[in-house]
Design a protein around this motif. Structure first.
Motif: not given
Lengths: 484, 490
Positions: A150, A153, A158-159
């Motif tokens: 993750g 940000k 990705s999170t």
């Protein structure tokens, strides 16, 4: 546990882990000393540091002939652990090089420090001989990887990737830990070798043992992304920063296998037959599901995610064979798979940097935009597909040979039929690269030096180990023998 | 240390192929010249090997053996005898003429020749191989460049479909055979993949009967056996000219040869048991292939299906398991290879100029390209099995062998000769004679000297063997005797 017989040799045995920890600290310190704009060298620092550790490990950390159980039985310093250490550190070094060119992470010290810590955890996983140590090692690996997945940000994907990885990981860890606690409850031991002994003597109900084994297996199957615990992998792979995807799909998987091999060969000889059948079914499912779902993918990272699921299945075949040859073939398979998949992901990163896309359709015309990048991709994909003279062929050959030797002929057939499905989608990708044209044909793709280096290294190794596999395979045999 | 002649033959193409990859992509001329040098060296070395083979001594010669993966008893082991030496020569000839024919390729010629040469190394490697693992290794090397060669440089309409179909068919066949090979290795328990040692492994009859079909039919997919022949006409048609030549000329022999080398020679009892099935399927190949060829309107499909038909004769020859049939099959592999390379070269030359392969739309090409017409007619005569050409030398013994075992099959298969004559005559008549359609008037450019050289080389070989069979027949017979020594009887 007693630490009374502590010897200097023990230091040498855990030298790689000590050095890795040192490297992580150095990276964090250096990170504090420089301004943000000056920190792009951190990736190279990490890569060079890891290379030094690799050399030191090769030179000084060789297992000796003495009792391999060290530190009060926490770790077993043997050939498999040593082999996996080397492979894992190599994978981390390549991952560090692959991270150099990515703007959001190249200047972040914590990124590289976490990478190194995760590597340390993996090394410990490969050597753990005690349930407590094993659990700690798995968590030391997993937690940095959740953060790394993750890491971008600003990017929702990705999170999502980090969160999903964490949730799946936490649940499976919990189930596995429950299995561990049952094992301890049943036998009163935490060292896996003594535990195995206690089980043999204790005449425990096979049903109880089998159930416990399944609980533990959940955790391991998550790590190697074997079906039906593979659901996290495509989303996590797609969203994570690509070097981390490469790292999770190679090193983390190999570490999971290291644990699985050790645990299985040590703890469950008593219920061998059922255990191998469960693994055989799991291998069949893993290969088939991975390959069939890969067929429908349009995103290269998701395709490679499903392909990596399938490869876990091939490697499991070697484990099912339950022989020296089988175990050696798994070790060899993983080492070469790491090499190949890192090369494939390196191409994905270079392409994404230049073209800003991870869609397979956008790879059209790549062979005109960068012939050498396409060639590296060709080598990586065909090696994944199992074509000689590339290393994927011999790796599959050894695995299938092990299956035939142990009489698992149907499993070998399942394996080769899956290899055909695999070849189909690898070729489909290559078709886009080599055959289709795009409007940007003349728009050349630059290959930064760090990536060119990593790609050349991996490609050469793929061809070289593929044609001259004997010494490497002997090494794997050596490692396997010390487990029997 | 003796002179490593076979290694030079095997590794020259790939060395040049890799070398080519480092050339600047734009320098087409340097790339072509380098490719031609490589092909000439490979051809020269194979001709040298062919003529310096000691026929009196027979057996495997030019043997080289180096340990490769000792844990498994795998070695790099090459050698040639009467059965595979002609095939090595064939590969050299087709590679050389293929480079000549491909001179005009303008789309990424560097990659084209590089892939073609990797393919050639795979083919040479299989033919020369005396180690089972090595055979598989090179076999797969020969399969995958085919995909790219057809998909990138092939006929735009069907190339993607045909390339994928071909690759998957062949890969399926080879991996099934691979499992069979592994089963043999572990059953023999000699820790050796050396085929000369496995020949004396003494597999039980039951084992041989079980595993023979996996191995034989696994490889025979590439030999074009019915009903898994379907990849071949599609592949032939979609491929660019040089690749069609390689494909039909050499690759199909690869399948047939591997079925013989691994299937029949290592599992002879299995071969005896399954021979009737092979006979039946191969008869379908021969007759059905010929019938289908005669109703095609696409010039290239005619030749594609004629390959299916002729490869059936090779498999029939194998299945006789007697000296005549086996010898005939050996010669047929060489003869058909050269003949079909010639056919595809001609088709390519016509298509490059007319931009159509529809037979009804063509005509009168003999006036514009007399040499091409003559070359095609020579190929046609070979194909019909006319005495004086190599086809006769090959097919006659096959039918003799068949007559000794299965006269009925011989009669049925002989029908194909009539049908073959029919469709060859039709093509010759329609394409090369008759009226030149008005649309081609003044648009047909003559062929260049490189094309001429290729046609002359191929046609000359066909005639040479036809009029002077002792240049090849005794050699192949010595190879066939070695095969039969393993099969026993007959």
């Amino acid at each position: 546990m007693s630490f009374s017989n502590f010897e200097p040799a023990t230091i040498l045995a855990i030298l790689p882990e000590i050095l890795l920890l040192g490297l992580a600290i150095i990276i964090l310190l250096v990170d504090l000393l420089f301004k943000r704009s000056e920190k792009s060298f951190l990736g190279w620092l990490t890569a060079i540091g890891l290379t030094v550790i690799l050399v030191v490990t090769l030179a000084y950390s060789r297992p000796t002939g003495e009792d391999p159980l060290i530190l009060g039985g926490m770790l077993r310093h043997d050939w498999p652990a040593y082999t996996f250490n080397i492979v894992l550190i190599f994978a981390a070094a390549i991952t560090a090089i692959l991270s150099v060119g990515i703007p959001e992470i190249a200047d972040r010290g914590e990124y590289f420090a976490l990478l190194v810590v995760a590597t340390m955890g993996m090394n410990l996983m490969a050597a753990s001989a005690d349930l407590v140590m094993l659990f700690l090692a798995i968590e030391t690996t997993s937690i940095p990887l959740y953060i790394l997945a993750g890491f971008l940000k600003g990017d929702n994907k990705s999170t999502e990737s980090g969160l999903k990885y964490f949730l799946f990981g936490a649940v499976t860890s919990a189930v596995m830990l429950y299995g561990f606690s049952l094992l301890y409850g049943l036998t009163g031991e935490t060292n896996i070798y003594r535990l195995a002994e206690a089980m043999r003597v204790g005449e425990l109900s096979p049903l109880l043992l089998g159930g416990t084994a399944l609980l533990v297996l959940v955790g391991f199957a998550f790590k190697i992304s074997a079906a039906p615990f593979h659901f996290w992998s495509p989303d996590v792979y797609e969203g994570a920063p690509t070097p981390i995807t490469a790292f999770i799909s190679t090193a983390s998987k190999a570490a999971g296998f290291a644990v699985l091999i050790r645990f299985m060969l040590a703890v469950f000889p008593a219920i061998e037959a059922e255990w191998t059948w469960i693994l055989a079914i799991m291998a069949t499912l893993t290969m088939t599901i991975g390959n069939i779902l890969a067929l429908a993918q349009t995103n290269i990272k998701r395709l490679l995610a499903y392909s990596s699921v399938a490869h876990a299945g091939y490697a499991l075949i070697g484990l099912v064979a339950l022989s020296t040859l089988g175990t050696a073939s798994v070790v060899f398979y993983l080492a070469t798979y790491i090499l190949t998949n890192l090369a494939a992901f390196a191409v994905v990163i270079v392409f994404a940097r230049a073209a800003g896309s991870e869609e397979i359709a956008n790879y059209a015309g790549l062979s005109r935009r960068s012939p050498y990048l396409s060639l590296a991709f060709l080598i990586a994909m065909l090696s994944l597909g199992g074509m000689p003279p590339l290393v994927g062929f011999v790796a599959k050959f050894y695995v299938f040979a092990a299956a035939v030797q142990s009489g698992w002929i149907w499993l070998a057939f399942v394996g080769v039929l899956n290899a055909i499905i695999g070849l189909y989608y690898y070729l489909t990708v290559l078709k886009v690269v080599y055959l289709y044209r795009s409007e940007e044909d003349d728009n050349l793709i630059p290959v930064p030096r760090s990536y060119a280096f990593a790609l050349a290294l991996c490609s050469l190794a793929i061809i070289l180990i593929g044609t001259l596999s004997a010494p490497w395979f002997n090494w794997a045999m050596n490692a396997a023998q010390s487990l029997f | 240390m003796t002179f490593p002649l076979l290694s030079i033959i095997v590794f020259t193409p790939i060395t040049f192929g890799v070398l080519l990859l480092f050339f600047p992509a734009e320098n087409h001329r340097a790339i072509r010249v380098t490719a031609l040098i490589g092909a000439t060296i490979a051809l020269g070395a194979s001709v040298f090997a062919y003529f310096s083979y000691d026929q009196a001594a027979a057996g495997y010669q030019f043997i080289e053996k180096v340990p490769w993966i000792p844990t498994f008893g795998i070695s790099y082991h090459v050698g040639v005898d009467g059965m595979n030496l002609p095939l090595v020569l064939l590969t050299g000839v087709v590679m050389f003429t293929g480079v000549l024919i491909s001179w005009g390729i303008d789309d990424r010629p560097r990659d084209f020749f590089a892939f073609l040469f990797i393919l050639a190394t795979g083919v040479f490697g299989v033919f020369a191989s005396l180690d089972l693992f090595q055979l598989f290794f090179f076999y797969e090397i020969a399969v995958f460049p085919m995909y790219l060669l057809i998909a990138i440089w092939g006929w735009k309409v069907t190339r993607e479909y045909a390339a994928m179909k071909l690759t998957l068919y062949l890969f399926v066949g080879s991996v099934i055979a691979l499992i069979g090979g592994l089963a043999m290795y572990f059953a023999a328990g000699m820790n050796s993949f050396d085929m000369l040692e496995l020949e004396s492994a003494g597999f039980s009859t039951v084992f041989q009967k079980i595993w023979f079909p996996f191995v034989f039919f696994g490889f025979a997919v590439l030999g074009g056996i019915f009903p898994v022949h379907n990849w071949s006409p599609d592949g032939h048609v979609a491929a660019p000219t040089a690749v069609s030549m390689f494909h039909a000329g050499v690759l199909m022999k690869l399948g047939a040869f591997a079925s013989l080398r691994v299937g029949i020679m290592l599992l002879p009892e299995g071969a005896k048991f399954w021979a009737p099935l092979i006979l039946a399927l191969a008869t379908v190949n021969v007759v059905y292939g010929a019938f289908i060829a005669s109703v095609q309107t696409d010039f290239k499909y005619v030749i594609g299906f004629s390959s299916v038909s002729h490869m059936g004769l090779v498999l029939l020859g194998f299945a006789t398991l007697n000296l005549d049939g086996m010898t005939g099959a050996g010669i047929q592999m060489f003869s058909h290879g050269v003949m079909t390379a010639l056919f595809f070269a001609v088709v390519g030359m016509v298509y490059d100029r007319a931009h159509t392969r529809e037979i009804p739309r063509l005509g009168g090409f003999a006036k514009l390209m007399p040499l091409v017409a003559v070359a095609f007619i020579i190929g046609g005569l070979v194909s019909m099995g006319m005495p004086g050409f190599s086809g006769f030398i090959a097919e006659f013994p096959i039918f003799m062998g068949l007559w000794q075992t299965q006269p009925i099959v011989a009669i049925i298969a002989a029908i194909s000769i009539v049908i073959t004559a029919g469709y060859i005559m039709r093509v010759v008549g329609r394409v090369f004679f008759g009226e030149l359609p008005a649309e081609f008037e003044g648009k047909i450019t003559p062929i260049n000297n490189l094309d001429r050289l290729a046609l002359v080389v191929l046609a000359a070989i066909l005639i040479l063997i036809g009029v002077y069979p002792s240049i090849m027949a005794p050699l192949v017979e010595s190879g066939a005797e070695a095969v039969l020594a393993l099969v026993g009887g007959a």
